[in-house]
Scaffold this motif. Structure first.
Motif, PDB file in Angstrom:
ATOM      1  N   GLY B 342      14.906  11.656  26.233  1.00 54.29           N
ATOM      2  CA  GLY B 342      15.191  12.605  27.314  1.00 54.29           C
ATOM      3  C   GLY B 342      13.957  12.844  28.172  1.00 54.29           C
ATOM      4  O   GLY B 342      13.122  11.949  28.316  1.00 54.29           O
ATOM      5  N   ARG B 343      13.869  14.036  28.728  1.00 53.12           N
ATOM      6  CA  ARG B 343      12.747  14.341  29.631  1.00 53.12           C
ATOM      7  C   ARG B 343      11.583  14.928  28.850  1.00 53.12           C
ATOM      8  O   ARG B 343      11.771  15.710  27.917  1.00 53.12           O
ATOM      9  CB  ARG B 343      13.191  15.338  30.702  1.00 53.12           C
ATOM     10  CG  ARG B 343      14.343  14.830  31.539  1.00 53.12           C
ATOM     11  CD  ARG B 343      14.367  15.521  32.904  1.00 53.12           C
ATOM     12  NE  ARG B 343      14.865  14.605  33.914  1.00 53.12           N
ATOM     13  CZ  ARG B 343      14.113  13.739  34.585  1.00 53.12           C
ATOM     14  NH1 ARG B 343      12.806  13.700  34.394  1.00 53.12           N
ATOM     15  NH2 ARG B 343      14.647  12.935  35.468  1.00 53.12           N
ATOM     16  N   GLY B 344      10.380  14.539  29.220  1.00 52.54           N
ATOM     17  CA  GLY B 344       9.186  15.111  28.603  1.00 52.54           C
ATOM     18  C   GLY B 344       9.136  14.915  27.097  1.00 52.54           C
ATOM     19  O   GLY B 344       8.991  15.861  26.324  1.00 52.54           O
ATOM     20  N   ILE B 345       9.237  13.659  26.680  1.00 49.46           N
ATOM     21  CA  ILE B 345       9.287  13.348  25.242  1.00 49.46           C
ATOM     22  C   ILE B 345       7.996  13.781  24.557  1.00 49.46           C
ATOM     23  O   ILE B 345       6.892  13.491  25.023  1.00 49.46           O
ATOM     24  CB  ILE B 345       9.548  11.837  25.048  1.00 49.46           C
ATOM     25  CG1 ILE B 345      10.997  11.516  25.455  1.00 49.46           C
ATOM     26  CG2 ILE B 345       9.306  11.418  23.599  1.00 49.46           C
ATOM     27  CD1 ILE B 345      11.302  10.062  25.540  1.00 49.46           C
ATOM     28  N   ARG B 349       4.326  13.679  29.643  1.00 47.87           N
ATOM     29  CA  ARG B 349       4.996  13.318  30.896  1.00 47.87           C
ATOM     30  C   ARG B 349       5.633  11.931  30.737  1.00 47.87           C
ATOM     31  O   ARG B 349       5.167  10.953  31.310  1.00 47.87           O
ATOM     32  CB  ARG B 349       4.002  13.304  32.053  1.00 47.87           C
ATOM     33  CG  ARG B 349       3.565  14.687  32.481  1.00 47.87           C
ATOM     34  CD  ARG B 349       2.430  14.588  33.477  1.00 47.87           C
ATOM     35  NE  ARG B 349       2.815  13.792  34.652  1.00 47.87           N
ATOM     36  CZ  ARG B 349       3.338  14.321  35.744  1.00 47.87           C
ATOM     37  NH1 ARG B 349       3.547  15.605  35.835  1.00 47.87           N
ATOM     38  NH2 ARG B 349       3.640  13.556  36.777  1.00 47.87           N
ATOM     39  N   PHE B 350       6.646  11.858  29.926  1.00 48.23           N
ATOM     40  CA  PHE B 350       7.285  10.576  29.660  1.00 48.23           C
ATOM     41  C   PHE B 350       8.778  10.820  29.453  1.00 48.23           C
ATOM     42  O   PHE B 350       9.178  11.560  28.558  1.00 48.23           O
ATOM     43  CB  PHE B 350       6.660   9.926  28.421  1.00 48.23           C
ATOM     44  CG  PHE B 350       7.399   8.709  27.931  1.00 48.23           C
ATOM     45  CD1 PHE B 350       7.777   7.683  28.806  1.00 48.23           C
ATOM     46  CD2 PHE B 350       7.712   8.570  26.579  1.00 48.23           C
ATOM     47  CE1 PHE B 350       8.462   6.565  28.338  1.00 48.23           C
ATOM     48  CE2 PHE B 350       8.385   7.451  26.110  1.00 48.23           C
ATOM     49  CZ  PHE B 350       8.768   6.453  26.996  1.00 48.23           C
ATOM     50  N   ASP B 351       9.594  10.212  30.332  1.00 47.57           N
ATOM     51  CA  ASP B 351      11.043  10.353  30.249  1.00 47.57           C
ATOM     52  C   ASP B 351      11.654   9.021  29.826  1.00 47.57           C
ATOM     53  O   ASP B 351      11.305   7.974  30.369  1.00 47.57           O
ATOM     54  CB  ASP B 351      11.638  10.720  31.621  1.00 47.57           C
ATOM     55  CG  ASP B 351      10.978  11.948  32.215  1.00 47.57           C
ATOM     56  OD1 ASP B 351      10.470  12.777  31.428  1.00 47.57           O
ATOM     57  OD2 ASP B 351      10.969  12.073  33.458  1.00 47.57           O
ATOM     58  N   PHE B 352      12.553   9.096  28.891  1.00 43.91           N
ATOM     59  CA  PHE B 352      13.190   7.851  28.444  1.00 43.91           C
ATOM     60  C   PHE B 352      14.492   8.188  27.740  1.00 43.91           C
ATOM     61  O   PHE B 352      14.564   9.155  26.989  1.00 43.91           O
ATOM     62  CB  PHE B 352      12.271   7.083  27.491  1.00 43.91           C
ATOM     63  CG  PHE B 352      12.830   5.752  27.059  1.00 43.91           C
ATOM     64  CD1 PHE B 352      12.807   4.662  27.932  1.00 43.91           C
ATOM     65  CD2 PHE B 352      13.381   5.581  25.793  1.00 43.91           C
ATOM     66  CE1 PHE B 352      13.337   3.428  27.544  1.00 43.91           C
ATOM     67  CE2 PHE B 352      13.898   4.356  25.406  1.00 43.91           C
ATOM     68  CZ  PHE B 352      13.876   3.285  26.278  1.00 43.91           C
TER      69      PHE B 352
END
Lengths: 311, 608
Positions: B342-345, B349-352
Motif C-alpha cells: 500500500g502507501r508508505g510501506i 516513502r515507498f508505495d507498492f
C-alpha cells in the motif's frame, strides 16, 4: 538516436534511416527476401517466419519484416541455416495448406527452396464441415497414423459476395488487421482456437451475415493465398472459366461518393469479374467499401442472378 | 458491436457474475440502463480496462459451466470489445469452454509422472463412469485428459471444475467415483509435500503457518524488506549482483542485470511480475513455495518493486493451483492490512501493491510475453523479442518478470548479504536450487541442493529408486532424457550442457527399469502439439509433424527407412529451433531428440 544507421547485408554496406526494417534495407539493395504474412500497408506480425535471416550474435534467426536494422548489424540472407528454415516453412505450409491459388511467386519459392511436402505422408481425410470450428483448446485430435494432417475442409459459402476457403489459410492475420484496427474498424473476425486448430472466425463461428461484417471485402484485398475470394471468381474457377490471360485491368474512379477511390476493373469476356484497388493508391491504400468492390456490375448489360442474393 | 442488434441474451446469474468482477455498468453504452445523459455523452473514462477480460471469462465459466453466446456478447459490451475478439481469447484457453455446459468437468492428468502412477486406470474409470472423453455424459459430467497439473508428487492427479463452486485438486485421485460425482464432494486434504535437502529456500515450508504473518515475521520474515529500504534500489541490485543470482525459470538470466535494466528505463510506470504459471511437465517446486511460504513471495516482489521503481506487481498463478492462488491472495490481503503493501510501506516513502491473476489453462503463458498478453486480456501469443520486457513488457511498459524460485532467493540474499550468499559457490552456480523429483522414487518431493550434488545423490535424497533407473527426464518436456550413466552428473548448468541436457525448470522424472518410454515420448510430442499457441508456422505445423512422426515410430510403421524418418526429424528440429518465435517452439524437439539419441522409442528398432 542517430538519424541513420549503417550495417551490412551479405557483406554489402547499407545506410538507411533509423527505424528502417531489415526487409526494407534488403529491398533497397535488391536482395530478395521472400514474405507471406507481410504487406506494405499493414504492421508486420512476423508470424509466417518465411523472411527469417541470420544476424550476427543472435542465437535464433530473425524476422526481417519487423526487426529494425541496427548500427553495425551483420545480416546474412542466404546461408544454409536461412535456406533451411525458409524451405521448411514453405514445406510445412504446403504440407498442410492448399497453396494452389497463392500466386506464381509462392510457386517459384516452393521450387527454388526445394520444398517436398509429400515427405510427411499422404494427406489425412478432410474435416467435415464445421468440425474444425469449436474444437476445445488443448485437445487436438490427431490424424490417422501414417497420414499427414491438413486444413482440408469444405468452403464456407454463407453470403452472396465472397467465400472463405480456409484450407487455403496460412493464418497470416492480415484479414483480421484489415477488418479491425488497421483499416475497416469493423472487427467482424478474429483469430480463435489454439495451435493447429487456430483459425479465423466470427464469434461462435456464426455466418458472416449474422456477424458485424459490412462486406467491404478488405479482407479479400489483403489475403495472400486466395482463401478469401469474391464469389464470382470462386464460381468461375469452379466452372473452369476463370482465365486471367483473357482479362484486362482498367483503372477508373469509383462512381458512388465524393471520396474518389481508385478502382481497377478486372474484365474478362466483357464482364467485370473482380474489382480491386492498388496498394499504392493515395486514397485507398488498397481498401474499398462494399459499393466500390461489389457494386459496379450495374454497368454490365445484365447482372447474373448469382450476384443477387446468392441464388 | 452485434450486427443488426441481434445479440443473444445472457441470464441473470451471468450478469451478476460480470457485475461482481467488473462492477455495475457505468453507462448505457457499456450495458447499463439507459439514462437521459447517455443520449448526450459517451464517457470512455468509465470503461474498465481490457485486462479485466480473463478474470471475467473465468467468472462466467464458473457460473454457467461454459461461455454462452449471451454472456460473451454481454461481456464484450461491458468492456467495449468486439464479440469476435472475446471469442478469440476465450477459445484460446483450455479451461474455458464454448460447448454445452457440464455440471462438472474432471481433468484427468495423463502426463508423464501421472502415467507412471496409473493415470490410464483413472481415465478408464472416468470413461466407464461418465462416458466418452470430452462429451457431457452421465450425471451431466464431463471428463478430459489434461497436461501436467503440477501434482507429480501426489500422482495420479485430477483437477475438478464444478459449476458454481471453487476449483478443486484431487491428488492423489483416491476417492471412489460416487464420492466426487456427488453434489457436494468432500474436499480431501492433500498429503503434505515432501521437502528435503539443504532447506534454505524451503526453511519455512511445512514449518511455519503459511497464513500467519506474525509467524512469518518470527522466522525472519520482512527483515529483508527493511534491509532493502535501508540499502535503496541501487544497493539491492548491488547485493543481487554480488550474489550472482541467476533466473531459475530456465533461461538463467542474471537477475541483477534484469532489475537494473528496468530501473534505468525512463518510461513510466514500471511493473514487476512473479511468474507462477508453473506448467512445465514434472515441475511442482513453485507450487510448494506458493502454498508453503506465500508471504516470502509477497516480500520478494515488494523488494523487486523497490529496486526497479515499480508501484505495482502482479502474481500470475496457473489456474490449476487453486490453493496456491488462495494462499497468495490471502498473504497479499494481510500484508496490505498490516502496512507491508500500500502507501508508505513501513513508514517510508515507498508505495507498492500486488494483484493476483489467474491463468486459464495454457502452458505457453509461462513464456514471459505470453504471460503479459494473458494479463492484458489477450490470446497468450508470445511477442517477438526484441523489444525485451525490460524495455517494453506488461502494458508496453518496462517490466521485470521473475520466476517464483528466483524471487524466493531475494529475501535470503538480503538477509545474508550478497557476498556471503555467493561464498560457498560451485563452479558456475551460486546458492541452492530446488528440484521437483517424481516418478519411480520412494519419496517424490521438492529437494534443495547445491550444484555440486549429483543427480544420483538427489534421487537418493528422494529415497532412491527402488525399481532402478532406465532414464531420467531432466527439465520437463522442454528438457531432455538422460540415461543411468548420468547419475554421477553434478546438477550444474554446465554439467548438464555437457550432456546435451538442461536443468531447465528443475523437473526430475525418474523412469524405472522396464518403463514404457515410448509412451512418455509420445505424450511429450502431443503436449507440444496441443500447447502451441498456433501463431508461427514452424511451431504450429512443426509440432503436428513431430507428433505424427513419433507416433509412426512408436507404432513401428515409418514412412520409408528409419534413416529417412531420422532425417525428417532433424530437419523439423532445426527449423523449429531456428525460426520459432518463442521458447516453446524452440525447445519442442529437445526431449524427442534425446530419446532418439538414447534409443528410447521401442518401435524405432534401436530400443529394447
Amino acid at each position: 538516436m542517430t538519424a541513420s544507421v549503417t550495417a551490412t547485408v551479405d557483406g554489402r554496406p547499407v545506410t538507411v534511416p533509423a527505424g528502417t526494417t531489415i526487409l526494407e534495407a534488403c529491398r533497397r539493395l535488391g536482395v530478395e527476401v521472400p514474405t507471406l504474412c507481410f504487406l506494405e500497408t499493414l504492421e508486420p506480425v512476423n508470424v509466417c517466419r518465411l523472411c527469417v535471416l541470420e544476424v550476427e550474435g543472435s542465437r535464433a534467426l530473425v524476422p526481417a519484416c519487423s526487426r529494425p536494422l541496427e548500427e553495425g548489424m551483420e545480416v546474412r540472407t542466404d546461408t544454409p541455416r536461412v535456406r533451411h528454415s525458409r524451405r521448411m516453412v514453405l514445406e510445412l505450409l504446403a504440407s498442410a495448406v492448399d497453396l494452389g491459388a497463392a500466386g506464381p511467386e509462392v510457386a517459384r519459392w516452393l521450387a527454388e527452396y526445394g520444398a517436398r511436402p509429400e515427405r510427411y505422408g499422404p494427406p489425412a481425410p478432410p474435416a467435415p464441415a464445421g468440425a474444425r470450428d469449436g474444437r476445445q483448446a488443448g485437445h487436438h485430435p490427431g490424424a490417422p497414423t501414417g497420414t499427414r494432417e491438413t486444413l482440408a475442409q469444405p468452403v464456407k459459402v454463407d453470403n452472396a459476395l465472397y467465400v472463405r476457403d480456409y484450407e487455403k489459410c496460412i493464418l497470416c492475420y492480415k484479414c483480421v488487421e484489415a477488418c479491425g484496427e488497421q483499416a475497416q474498424a469493423t472487427f467482424a473476425i478474429a483469430v480463435a482456437g489454439r495451435g493447429f486448430d487456430a483459425r479465423i472466425a466470427t464469434e461462435f463461428d456464426v455466418p458472416l451475415t449474422e456477424s458485424a461484417c459490412v462486406f467491404c471485402g478488405n479482407c479479400i484485398g489483403v489475403c495472400p493465398t486466395g482463401a478469401l475470394m469474391v464469389r464470382r471468381e470462386y464460381e468461375m474457377r469452379r466452372e473452369g472459366t476463370w482465365a486471367p490471360e483473357r482479362q484486362s485491368a482498367t483503372a477508373t474512379i469509383c462512381p458512388y461518393c465524393g471520396v474518389g477511390c481508385t478502382l481497377v476493373l478486372h474484365v474478362q469476356d466483357n464482364r467485370i469479374v473482380k474489382v480491386t484497388s492498388p496498394l499504392d493508391a493515395d486514397v485507398t491504400r488498397g481498401h474499398l467499401c462494399i459499393k466500390g468492390r461489389f457494386g459496379v456490375t450495374f454497368v454490365e448489360d445484365a447482372a447474373p442472378t448469382s450476384d443477387r442474393g446468392g441464388a | 458491436m452485434e450486427a443488426n442488434g441481434r445479440a443473444p441474451a445472457s441470464d441473470p446469474a451471468e450478469r451478476a457474475a460480470l457485475d461482481e468482477v467488473l462492477g455495475p455498468p457505468p453507462t448505457a453504452w457499456l450495458g447499463g440502463a439507459r439514462r437521459e445523459v447517455d443520449l448526450h455523452v459517451a464517457s470512455a473514462d468509465a470503461r474498465p480496462g481490457r485486462d479485466r477480460l480473463l478474470p471475467a471469462l473465468l467468472a462466467l465459466q464458473r457460473t454457467a459451466g461454459t461461455l454462452t453466446p449471451g454472456a460473451v456478447h454481454d461481456l464484450a459490451r461491458r468492456l467495449d470489445l468486439p464479440p469476435s475478439e472475446v471469442y478469440g481469447v476465450a477459445s484460446f484457453y483450455a479451461l474455458l469452454t464454448q460447448s454445452s455446459p457440464a455440471a462438472a468437468t474432471l481433468h484427468v492428468c495423463d502426463d508423464i509422472a501421472c502415467s507412471l502412477a496409473g493415470a490410464a486406470e483413472v481415465a478408464a474409470q472416468a470413461r466407464e463412469a461418465i462416458g466418452p472423453e470430452g462429451e457431457v455424459g452421465r450425471g451431466g459430467l464431463r471428463w478430459r485428459t489434461s497436461p501436467c497439473l503440477g501434482q507429480c508428487d501426489r500422482a495420479p492427479a485430477a483437477f475438478l471444475q464444478r459449476t458454481g463452486e471453487e476449483d478443486q485438486v484431487l491428488a492423489p485421485v483416491s476417492l471412489p467415483w460416487s464420492a466426487w460425482a456427488a453434489p457436494r464432494p468432500p474436499a480431501p486434504t492433500p498429503p503434505p509435500p515432501q521437502v528435503g535437502g539443504e532447506r534454505r529456500l524451503l526453511a519455512r515450508v511445512e514449518v511455519v503457518d503459511p497464513e500467519d504473518l506474525d509467524a512469518y515475521r518470527a522466522h525472519g520474515g520482512y527483515e529483508a524488506l527493511r534491509r532493502a529500504l535501508d540499502l535503496g534500489p541501487e544497493g539491492v541490485v548491488r547485493e543481487l549482483a554480488a550474489a550472482r543470482l541467476s533466473g531459475r525459470g530456465g533461461a538463467a538470466f542474471p537477475t541483477a542485470a534484469k532489475w537494473e535494466a528496468v530501473a534505468r528505463q525512463p518510461s513510466r510506470p514500471h511493473y514487476v511480475v512473479a511468474n507462477a504459471d508453473e506448467s512445465e511437465p514434472g515441475t511442482f517446486k513453485d507450487r510448494v513455495l506458493l502454498e508453503g511460504d506465500p508471504f516470502a513471495l509477497v516480500e520478494a516482489l515488494t523488494i523487486a518493486g523497490l529496486a526497479t521503481g515499480a508501484e505495482r506487481g502482479y502474481v500470475f498463478v496457473r489456474a490449476e493451483y487453486p490453493l496456491a492462488r488462495a494462499r497468495i491472495a490471502h498473504a497479499v490481503e494481510v500484508a496490505r492490512r498490516r502496512g507491508y503493501l500500500g502507501r508508505g510501506i513501513l513508514g517510508r516513502r515507498f508505495d507498492f501493491d500486488v494483484e493476483v491473476r489467474s491463468g486459464a489453462g495454457a502452458y505457453v503463458c509461462g513464456e514471459e510475453t505470453a504471460l503479459f498478453q494473458a494479463i492484458e486480456g489477450r490470446r497468450g501469443e508470445p511477442r517477438n523479442k526484441p523489444p525485451y520486457p525490460t524495455a517494453k513488457g506488461l502494458f508496453g511498459k518496462p517490466t521485470a518478470v521473475n520466476n517464483v524460485e528466483t524471487l524466493a532467493n531475494v529475501p535470503l540474499i538480503l538477509r545474508l548479504g550478497g557476498a556471503a550468499y555467493a561464498a560457498d559457490a560451485d563452479a558456475d552456480a551460486t546458492g541452492t536450487r530446488l528440484f521437483a523429483v517424481s516418478g519411480a522414487v520412494a519419496r517424490p518431493g521438492v529437494y534443495e541442493v547445491r550444484a555440486r550434488v549429483t543427480l544420483g545423490d538427489l534421487i537418493g535424497l528422494a529415497g532412491g529408486a527402488p525399481r532402478g533407473v532406465r532414464a531420467v527426464l531432466l527439465g520437463g518436456a522442454a528438457g531432455a532424457f538422460v540415461g543411468p550413466d548420468a547419475l554421477d552428473m553434478p546438477l550444474s548448468p554446465a554439467a548438464a550442457r555437457a550432456r546435451a541436457a538442461t536443468l531447465g525448470s528443475g523437473a526430475v522424472v525418474v523412469f524405472p527399469r522396464g518403463a514404457d518410454l515410448t509412451a512418455a515420448v509420445g505424450r511429450i510430442a502431443r503436449f507440444f502439439r496441443d500447447e502451441s499457441c498456433g501463431q508461427c508456422v514452424p511451431c504450429r505445423i512443426g509440432t503436428v509433424r513431430q507428433e505424427e512422426l513419433v507416433r509412426r515410430l512408436a507404432e513401428g510403421s515409418p514412412l520409408g527407412t528409419a534413416a529417412e524418418e531420422r532425417a525428417l526429424f532433424d530437419d523439423l528440429a532445426r527449423a523449429m529451433r531456428d525460426a520459432s518465435i518463442c521458447g516453446l517452439g524452440q525447445s519442442a524437439p529437445n526431449a524427442v531428440e534425446s530419446a532418439l539419441r538414447l534409443g528410447l522409442i521401442a518401435g524405432e528398432g534401436e530400443g529394447e
